[in-house]
Design a protein around this motif. Structure first.
Motif, mmCIF file in Angstrom:
data_model
loop_
_atom_site.group_PDB
_atom_site.id
_atom_site.type_symbol
_atom_site.label_atom_id
_atom_site.label_comp_id
_atom_site.label_asym_id
_atom_site.label_seq_id
_atom_site.Cartn_x
_atom_site.Cartn_y
_atom_site.Cartn_z
ATOM 1 N N ILE A 83 0.838 -1.199 0.000
ATOM 2 C CA ILE A 83 0.000 0.000 0.000
ATOM 3 C C ILE A 83 0.873 1.250 0.000
ATOM 4 C CG2 ILE A 83 -1.682 1.323 1.339
ATOM 5 C CD1 ILE A 83 -2.824 -1.358 2.284
ATOM 6 N N ASN A 84 1.818 1.308 0.922
ATOM 7 C CA ASN A 84 2.758 2.426 1.008
ATOM 8 C C ASN A 84 3.950 1.993 1.855
ATOM 9 O OD1 ASN A 84 1.965 2.705 3.769
ATOM 10 N ND2 ASN A 84 0.287 4.048 3.170
ATOM 11 N N ASP A 85 4.939 2.855 1.961
ATOM 12 C CA ASP A 85 6.153 2.517 2.713
ATOM 13 C C ASP A 85 5.862 2.271 4.193
ATOM 14 O OD1 ASP A 85 7.741 2.621 0.502
ATOM 15 O OD2 ASP A 85 8.585 4.596 0.928
ATOM 16 N N ARG A 86 4.932 3.011 4.776
ATOM 17 C CA ARG A 86 4.589 2.864 6.190
ATOM 18 C C ARG A 86 4.038 1.456 6.447
ATOM 19 N NH1 ARG A 86 5.791 2.525 10.557
ATOM 20 N NH2 ARG A 86 6.226 4.568 11.288
ATOM 21 N N ASN A 87 3.104 0.999 5.614
ATOM 22 C CA ASN A 87 2.529 -0.339 5.797
ATOM 23 C C ASN A 87 3.556 -1.425 5.534
ATOM 24 O OD1 ASN A 87 0.194 1.052 6.301
ATOM 25 N ND2 ASN A 87 -1.067 -0.145 4.924
ATOM 26 N N ASN A 88 4.428 -1.226 4.557
ATOM 27 C CA ASN A 88 5.491 -2.198 4.307
ATOM 28 C C ASN A 88 6.411 -2.298 5.523
ATOM 29 O OD1 ASN A 88 4.403 -2.510 1.768
ATOM 30 N ND2 ASN A 88 6.001 -1.357 0.727
ATOM 31 N N ALA A 89 6.671 -1.166 6.156
ATOM 32 C CA ALA A 89 7.499 -1.167 7.366
ATOM 33 C C ALA A 89 6.803 -1.953 8.480
ATOM 34 C CB ALA A 89 7.796 0.258 7.821
ATOM 35 N N TYR A 90 5.488 -1.800 8.608
ATOM 36 C CA TYR A 90 4.744 -2.565 9.624
ATOM 37 C C TYR A 90 4.894 -4.069 9.411
ATOM 38 C CZ TYR A 90 2.212 1.601 11.296
ATOM 39 O OH TYR A 90 1.876 2.808 11.829
ATOM 40 N N VAL A 91 4.826 -4.495 8.172
ATOM 41 C CA VAL A 91 4.962 -5.927 7.858
ATOM 42 C C VAL A 91 6.337 -6.421 8.293
ATOM 43 C CG1 VAL A 91 5.104 -7.615 5.971
ATOM 44 C CG2 VAL A 91 3.272 -5.902 5.980
ATOM 45 N N ILE A 92 7.369 -5.698 7.917
ATOM 46 C CA ILE A 92 8.732 -6.103 8.274
ATOM 47 C C ILE A 92 8.928 -6.060 9.788
ATOM 48 C CG2 ILE A 92 11.167 -5.446 8.066
ATOM 49 C CD1 ILE A 92 10.432 -4.535 5.165
ATOM 50 N N GLU A 93 8.371 -5.045 10.435
ATOM 51 C CA GLU A 93 8.489 -4.936 11.897
ATOM 52 C C GLU A 93 7.819 -6.105 12.607
ATOM 53 O OE1 GLU A 93 6.889 -1.081 12.802
ATOM 54 O OE2 GLU A 93 8.505 -0.069 11.734
ATOM 55 N N ASN A 94 6.689 -6.563 12.097
ATOM 56 C CA ASN A 94 6.024 -7.721 12.711
ATOM 57 C C ASN A 94 6.889 -8.968 12.611
ATOM 58 O OD1 ASN A 94 3.640 -6.704 13.779
ATOM 59 N ND2 ASN A 94 2.621 -6.756 11.799
ATOM 60 N N ILE A 95 7.553 -9.141 11.486
ATOM 61 C CA ILE A 95 8.464 -10.283 11.337
ATOM 62 C C ILE A 95 9.629 -10.140 12.312
ATOM 63 C CG2 ILE A 95 10.066 -11.467 9.776
ATOM 64 C CD1 ILE A 95 8.139 -10.616 7.468
ATOM 65 N N LEU A 96 10.252 -8.963 12.321
ATOM 66 C CA LEU A 96 11.407 -8.730 13.190
ATOM 67 C C LEU A 96 11.054 -8.866 14.675
ATOM 68 C CD1 LEU A 96 13.065 -5.659 11.406
ATOM 69 C CD2 LEU A 96 13.814 -8.052 11.356
ATOM 70 N N LEU A 97 9.853 -8.453 15.040
ATOM 71 C CA LEU A 97 9.425 -8.509 16.440
ATOM 72 C C LEU A 97 9.385 -9.939 16.964
ATOM 73 C CD1 LEU A 97 8.297 -6.869 18.879
ATOM 74 C CD2 LEU A 97 6.024 -7.302 17.940
ATOM 75 N N PHE A 98 9.024 -10.889 16.107
ATOM 76 C CA PHE A 98 8.856 -12.262 16.573
ATOM 77 C C PHE A 98 10.050 -13.176 16.296
ATOM 78 C CE2 PHE A 98 4.744 -11.224 17.919
ATOM 79 C CZ PHE A 98 4.236 -12.293 18.628
ATOM 80 N N PRO A 117 5.817 -27.252 17.489
ATOM 81 C CA PRO A 117 5.397 -26.603 18.737
ATOM 82 C C PRO A 117 5.853 -25.137 18.838
ATOM 83 C CG PRO A 117 6.296 -28.767 19.216
ATOM 84 C CD PRO A 117 6.577 -28.483 17.775
ATOM 85 N N CYS A 118 7.057 -24.844 18.380
ATOM 86 C CA CYS A 118 7.555 -23.470 18.440
ATOM 87 C C CYS A 118 6.713 -22.572 17.533
ATOM 88 C CB CYS A 118 9.024 -23.425 18.030
ATOM 89 S SG CYS A 118 9.792 -21.806 18.269
ATOM 90 N N ALA A 119 6.436 -23.030 16.328
ATOM 91 C CA ALA A 119 5.601 -22.254 15.398
ATOM 92 C C ALA A 119 4.182 -22.115 15.933
ATOM 93 C CB ALA A 119 5.597 -22.920 14.023
ATOM 94 N N ALA A 120 3.650 -23.190 16.490
ATOM 95 C CA ALA A 120 2.285 -23.142 17.033
ATOM 96 C C ALA A 120 2.205 -22.154 18.192
ATOM 97 C CB ALA A 120 1.848 -24.535 17.493
ATOM 98 N N PHE A 121 3.237 -22.112 19.017
ATOM 99 C CA PHE A 121 3.235 -21.181 20.140
ATOM 100 C C PHE A 121 3.332 -19.734 19.645
ATOM 101 C CE2 PHE A 121 4.803 -19.277 24.129
ATOM 102 C CZ PHE A 121 3.785 -19.705 24.945
ATOM 103 N N GLY A 122 4.146 -19.498 18.641
ATOM 104 C CA GLY A 122 4.223 -18.166 18.042
ATOM 105 C C GLY A 122 2.890 -17.768 17.440
#
Length: 165
Positions: A83-98, A117-122
């Motif tokens: 959609i835009n750079d801000r939303n793309n940053a949110y996507v990457i941040e969600n990956i980095l956060l976990f 189990p690790c993936a299921a817990f995440g």
């Protein structure tokens, strides 16, 4: 996009003292528990780190936002990216956060040393966060967030496996 990533990461640093404080309290409780039981605390530091990181995730995803500030849900897959750079940053941040979450889960718990189990817990943790965000109106319930958090957990798991060898 990178300016958003950098700014948001610097904003998240403010939650480190809270995470350290929670971790310190948990470490004291664990120390007392193991002293009373006269047991060797296998994996205790990893569990302290897990509690610290979990408290930081909760601050970032829940407590950093005002109640009632956001409302809604998005069940469309991949609706955030592009959609835009801000939303793309949110996507990457969600990956980095976990990524650390998957890594620490695999390190702290024996059941976390297996991928499913690790993936299921995440996945479960992400669903709980999304539900609480929706219920408290502190964030949108988004399928994309769940998938990106799951991806981050899986990447963290594989980083753990790679470093463990």
């Amino acid at each position: 996009m990178f300016k958003y990533l950098w700014k948001d990461m610097l904003d998240a640093v403010q939650y480190l003292p809270f995470g350290l404080l929670v971790g310190l309290q948990f470490a004291i409780i664990l120390y007392i528990y193991y002293a009373i039981r006269r047991k060797r605390p296998d994996g205790a530091w990893a569990r302290v780190l897990y509690i610290m990181y979990l408290s930081i995730i909760l601050c970032i995803t829940l407590f950093s936002r005002e109640s009632g500030s956001r409302d809604g849900f998005d069940l469309e897959l991949f609706s955030t990216w592009g959609i835009n750079d801000r939303n793309n940053a949110y996507v990457i941040e969600n990956i980095l956060l976990f990524i650390p979450y998957g890594f620490i889960s695999a390190w702290a718990f024996k059941w976390g040393r297996k991928l499913i189990p690790c993936a299921a817990f995440g996945f479960f943790s992400s669903v709980v966060i999304e539900c609480v965000q929706y219920a408290t109106k502190r964030g949108y319930f988004q399928i994309d967030d769940i998938l990106t958090n799951l991806l981050g957990s899986v990447i963290g798991y594989f980083v753990f496996r790679l470093l463990r060898r």
